[in-house]
Motif scaffolding. Structure first.
Motif, PDB file in Angstrom:
ATOM      1  N   ARG A  57      43.699  53.045  35.113  1.00  0.00           N
ATOM      2  CA  ARG A  57      43.525  52.708  36.531  1.00  0.00           C
ATOM      3  C   ARG A  57      44.840  52.225  37.127  1.00  0.00           C
ATOM      4  NH1 ARG A  57      38.364  48.663  35.911  1.00  0.00           N
ATOM      5  NH2 ARG A  57      37.095  50.048  34.640  1.00  0.00           N
ATOM      6  N   SER A  58      44.928  52.327  38.450  1.00  0.00           N
ATOM      7  CA  SER A  58      46.060  51.755  39.182  1.00  0.00           C
ATOM      8  C   SER A  58      45.757  51.825  40.672  1.00  0.00           C
ATOM      9  CB  SER A  58      47.362  52.499  38.868  1.00  0.00           C
ATOM     10  OG  SER A  58      47.295  53.816  39.365  1.00  0.00           O
ATOM     11  N   GLY A  59      46.602  51.162  41.438  1.00  0.00           N
ATOM     12  CA  GLY A  59      46.526  51.347  42.873  1.00  0.00           C
ATOM     13  C   GLY A  59      45.937  50.222  43.694  1.00  0.00           C
ATOM     14  N   ASP A  60      45.404  49.183  43.066  1.00  0.00           N
ATOM     15  CA  ASP A  60      44.948  48.032  43.845  1.00  0.00           C
ATOM     16  C   ASP A  60      45.558  46.776  43.226  1.00  0.00           C
ATOM     17  OD1 ASP A  60      42.743  46.456  42.188  1.00  0.00           O
ATOM     18  OD2 ASP A  60      42.368  48.594  41.874  1.00  0.00           O
ATOM     19  N   PRO A  61      45.690  45.700  44.002  1.00  0.00           N
ATOM     20  CA  PRO A  61      46.384  44.506  43.504  1.00  0.00           C
ATOM     21  C   PRO A  61      45.784  43.928  42.217  1.00  0.00           C
ATOM     22  CG  PRO A  61      46.119  44.369  45.877  1.00  0.00           C
ATOM     23  CD  PRO A  61      45.335  45.571  45.423  1.00  0.00           C
ATOM     24  N   PHE A  62      44.450  43.904  42.089  1.00  0.00           N
ATOM     25  CA  PHE A  62      43.821  43.343  40.893  1.00  0.00           C
ATOM     26  C   PHE A  62      44.202  44.172  39.669  1.00  0.00           C
ATOM     27  CE2 PHE A  62      40.530  42.504  37.790  1.00  0.00           C
ATOM     28  CZ  PHE A  62      40.247  41.159  37.954  1.00  0.00           C
ATOM     29  N   THR A  63      44.024  45.483  39.767  1.00  0.00           N
ATOM     30  CA  THR A  63      44.327  46.379  38.643  1.00  0.00           C
ATOM     31  C   THR A  63      45.805  46.329  38.289  1.00  0.00           C
ATOM     32  OG1 THR A  63      42.509  47.823  39.259  1.00  0.00           O
ATOM     33  CG2 THR A  63      44.208  48.775  37.853  1.00  0.00           C
ATOM     34  N   ASP A  64      46.654  46.359  39.297  1.00  0.00           N
ATOM     35  CA  ASP A  64      48.088  46.314  39.027  1.00  0.00           C
ATOM     36  C   ASP A  64      48.475  45.007  38.344  1.00  0.00           C
ATOM     37  OD1 ASP A  64      48.225  48.826  40.169  1.00  0.00           O
ATOM     38  OD2 ASP A  64      49.054  48.110  42.077  1.00  0.00           O
ATOM     39  N   ARG A  65      47.841  43.912  38.762  1.00  0.00           N
ATOM     40  CA  ARG A  65      48.135  42.599  38.161  1.00  0.00           C
ATOM     41  C   ARG A  65      47.695  42.562  36.697  1.00  0.00           C
ATOM     42  NH1 ARG A  65      50.934  37.715  38.775  1.00  0.00           N
ATOM     43  NH2 ARG A  65      49.705  36.039  37.891  1.00  0.00           N
ATOM     44  N   ILE A  66      46.466  42.983  36.428  1.00  0.00           N
ATOM     45  CA  ILE A  66      45.960  42.909  35.056  1.00  0.00           C
ATOM     46  C   ILE A  66      46.756  43.825  34.134  1.00  0.00           C
ATOM     47  CG2 ILE A  66      44.106  44.654  35.108  1.00  0.00           C
ATOM     48  CD1 ILE A  66      42.339  42.544  33.676  1.00  0.00           C
ATOM     49  N   ASN A  67      47.175  44.976  34.645  1.00  0.00           N
ATOM     50  CA  ASN A  67      47.954  45.893  33.820  1.00  0.00           C
ATOM     51  C   ASN A  67      49.360  45.375  33.547  1.00  0.00           C
ATOM     52  OD1 ASN A  67      46.001  47.852  33.273  1.00  0.00           O
ATOM     53  ND2 ASN A  67      46.397  48.923  35.184  1.00  0.00           N
ATOM     54  N   ALA A  68      49.952  44.661  34.490  1.00  0.00           N
ATOM     55  CA  ALA A  68      51.325  44.176  34.338  1.00  0.00           C
ATOM     56  C   ALA A  68      51.431  42.903  33.495  1.00  0.00           C
ATOM     57  CB  ALA A  68      51.931  43.914  35.718  1.00  0.00           C
ATOM     58  N   MET A  69      50.355  42.121  33.429  1.00  0.00           N
ATOM     59  CA  MET A  69      50.411  40.833  32.726  1.00  0.00           C
ATOM     60  C   MET A  69      50.606  41.021  31.227  1.00  0.00           C
ATOM     61  SD  MET A  69      47.183  38.902  34.456  1.00  0.00           S
ATOM     62  CE  MET A  69      47.568  37.219  34.044  1.00  0.00           C
ATOM     63  N   PRO A  70      51.318  40.096  30.587  1.00  0.00           N
ATOM     64  CA  PRO A  70      51.346  40.121  29.129  1.00  0.00           C
ATOM     65  C   PRO A  70      49.970  39.753  28.570  1.00  0.00           C
ATOM     66  CG  PRO A  70      52.689  38.308  29.986  1.00  0.00           C
ATOM     67  CD  PRO A  70      52.155  39.056  31.151  1.00  0.00           C
ATOM     68  N   LYS A  71      49.596  40.414  27.482  1.00  0.00           N
ATOM     69  CA  LYS A  71      48.330  40.132  26.808  1.00  0.00           C
ATOM     70  C   LYS A  71      48.633  39.692  25.382  1.00  0.00           C
ATOM     71  CE  LYS A  71      47.149  43.320  29.987  1.00  0.00           C
ATOM     72  NZ  LYS A  71      48.296  43.885  30.707  1.00  0.00           N
ATOM     73  N   HIS A  72      47.957  38.631  24.954  1.00  0.00           N
ATOM     74  CA  HIS A  72      48.107  38.085  23.608  1.00  0.00           C
ATOM     75  C   HIS A  72      46.772  38.300  22.899  1.00  0.00           C
ATOM     76  CE1 HIS A  72      51.834  36.230  24.973  1.00  0.00           C
ATOM     77  NE2 HIS A  72      51.165  35.882  26.060  1.00  0.00           N
ATOM     78  N   VAL A  73      46.801  39.073  21.819  1.00  0.00           N
ATOM     79  CA  VAL A  73      45.567  39.529  21.181  1.00  0.00           C
ATOM     80  C   VAL A  73      45.411  38.917  19.796  1.00  0.00           C
ATOM     81  CG1 VAL A  73      44.252  41.566  20.466  1.00  0.00           C
ATOM     82  CG2 VAL A  73      45.764  41.703  22.460  1.00  0.00           C
ATOM     83  N   ALA A  74      44.238  38.353  19.550  1.00  0.00           N
ATOM     84  CA  ALA A  74      43.902  37.816  18.228  1.00  0.00           C
ATOM     85  C   ALA A  74      43.328  38.958  17.400  1.00  0.00           C
ATOM     86  CB  ALA A  74      42.889  36.682  18.355  1.00  0.00           C
ATOM     87  N   THR A  75      44.079  39.401  16.408  1.00  0.00           N
ATOM     88  CA  THR A  75      43.616  40.474  15.536  1.00  0.00           C
ATOM     89  C   THR A  75      44.372  40.428  14.213  1.00  0.00           C
ATOM     90  OG1 THR A  75      43.334  42.871  15.282  1.00  0.00           O
ATOM     91  CG2 THR A  75      45.242  42.138  16.558  1.00  0.00           C
ATOM     92  N   THR A  76      43.669  40.763  13.171  1.00  0.00           N
ATOM     93  CA  THR A  76      44.319  40.927  11.867  1.00  0.00           C
ATOM     94  C   THR A  76      44.301  42.394  11.447  1.00  0.00           C
ATOM     95  OG1 THR A  76      42.242  40.488  10.724  1.00  0.00           O
ATOM     96  CG2 THR A  76      43.714  38.599  11.080  1.00  0.00           C
ATOM     97  N   THR A  77      43.645  43.232  12.237  1.00  0.00           N
ATOM     98  CA  THR A  77      43.507  44.641  11.858  1.00  0.00           C
ATOM     99  C   THR A  77      44.345  45.585  12.715  1.00  0.00           C
ATOM    100  OG1 THR A  77      41.541  44.847  13.253  1.00  0.00           O
ATOM    101  CG2 THR A  77      41.186  44.305  10.931  1.00  0.00           C
ATOM    102  N   LEU A  78      44.558  45.256  13.973  1.00  0.00           N
ATOM    103  CA  LEU A  78      45.357  46.128  14.842  1.00  0.00           C
ATOM    104  C   LEU A  78      46.835  45.786  14.701  1.00  0.00           C
ATOM    105  CD1 LEU A  78      43.203  45.965  18.111  1.00  0.00           C
ATOM    106  CD2 LEU A  78      43.118  47.686  16.295  1.00  0.00           C
TER     107      LEU A  78
END
Length: 178
Positions: free
Chosen positions: A62-83
């Motif tokens: 997705r892209s093209g609206d402020p919410f989507t653009d914000r969520i896509n641009a933000m850094p994400k920190h993921v808790a995983t031992t498998t990925l």
């Protein structure tokens, strides 16, 4: 110190599984405004593995609206031992995920926003790292599925406020009691 805010969708019978199957009919401007305030009040996301695996392919397309653009641009920190190889501007929380979140909270910045609730949420709650919960109760019964914080011992919360939308969704803002 940054706050860790968890935002989770819940049915009236406490189900948290597959919200795309029961929540979409309730999305409206009130929903979008509240969700936007949470998202734009944060500068990074914290996700468990299952939430990441559901969110990444959905949001990356997705892209093209402020919410989507914000969520896509933000850094994400993921808790995983498998990925190991993450996409979507995401990194694996290093070492002990709970301690890594403690270190993120100690950094300067806006809030950390966590979507989804599961075993990682329980660990963060046990470590007293979750500052606020925003439980979005949808006026629907799922009938089956994983329950909100299932298996947690008695845990008391203080009420910080509630927001009721015309759609019938009620967001309860709660904080763990000390």
């Amino acid at each position: 110190m940054r706050k860790l805010i968890e935002s989770t969708y819940v049915t009236l019978d406490g189900t948290i599984d597959d919200p795309q199957n029961w929540s979409l009919d309730y999305f409206d401007d009130e929903y979008a405004n509240y969700a936007g305030e949470l998202l734009f009040g944060a500068d990074a996301l914290v996700l468990g593995r299952e939430t990441y695996e559901g969110f990444a392919p959905a949001w990356m397309s997705r892209s093209g609206d402020p919410f989507t653009d914000r969520i896509n641009a933000m850094p994400k920190h993921v808790a995983t031992t498998t990925l190991k190889d993450l996409e979507w501007n995401s990194t694996v929380l290093p070492g002990d995920a709970v301690e890594a979140v403690r270190e993120l909270k100690a950094q300067d910045g806006l809030n950390l926003l966590k979507y989804g609730t599961g075993s990682f949420s329980k660990a963060l709650l046990d470590a007293k790292l979750v500052d606020e919960f925003h439980f979005w109760f949808f006026p629907v019964i799922a009938g089956s599925g994983s329950r909100l914080l299932d298996g947690l011992d008695i845990t008391h919360f203080k009420h910080l406020g509630s927001t009721t939308f015309k759609s019938g969704v009620v967001v309860h803002k709660l904080a763990p009691k000390d």
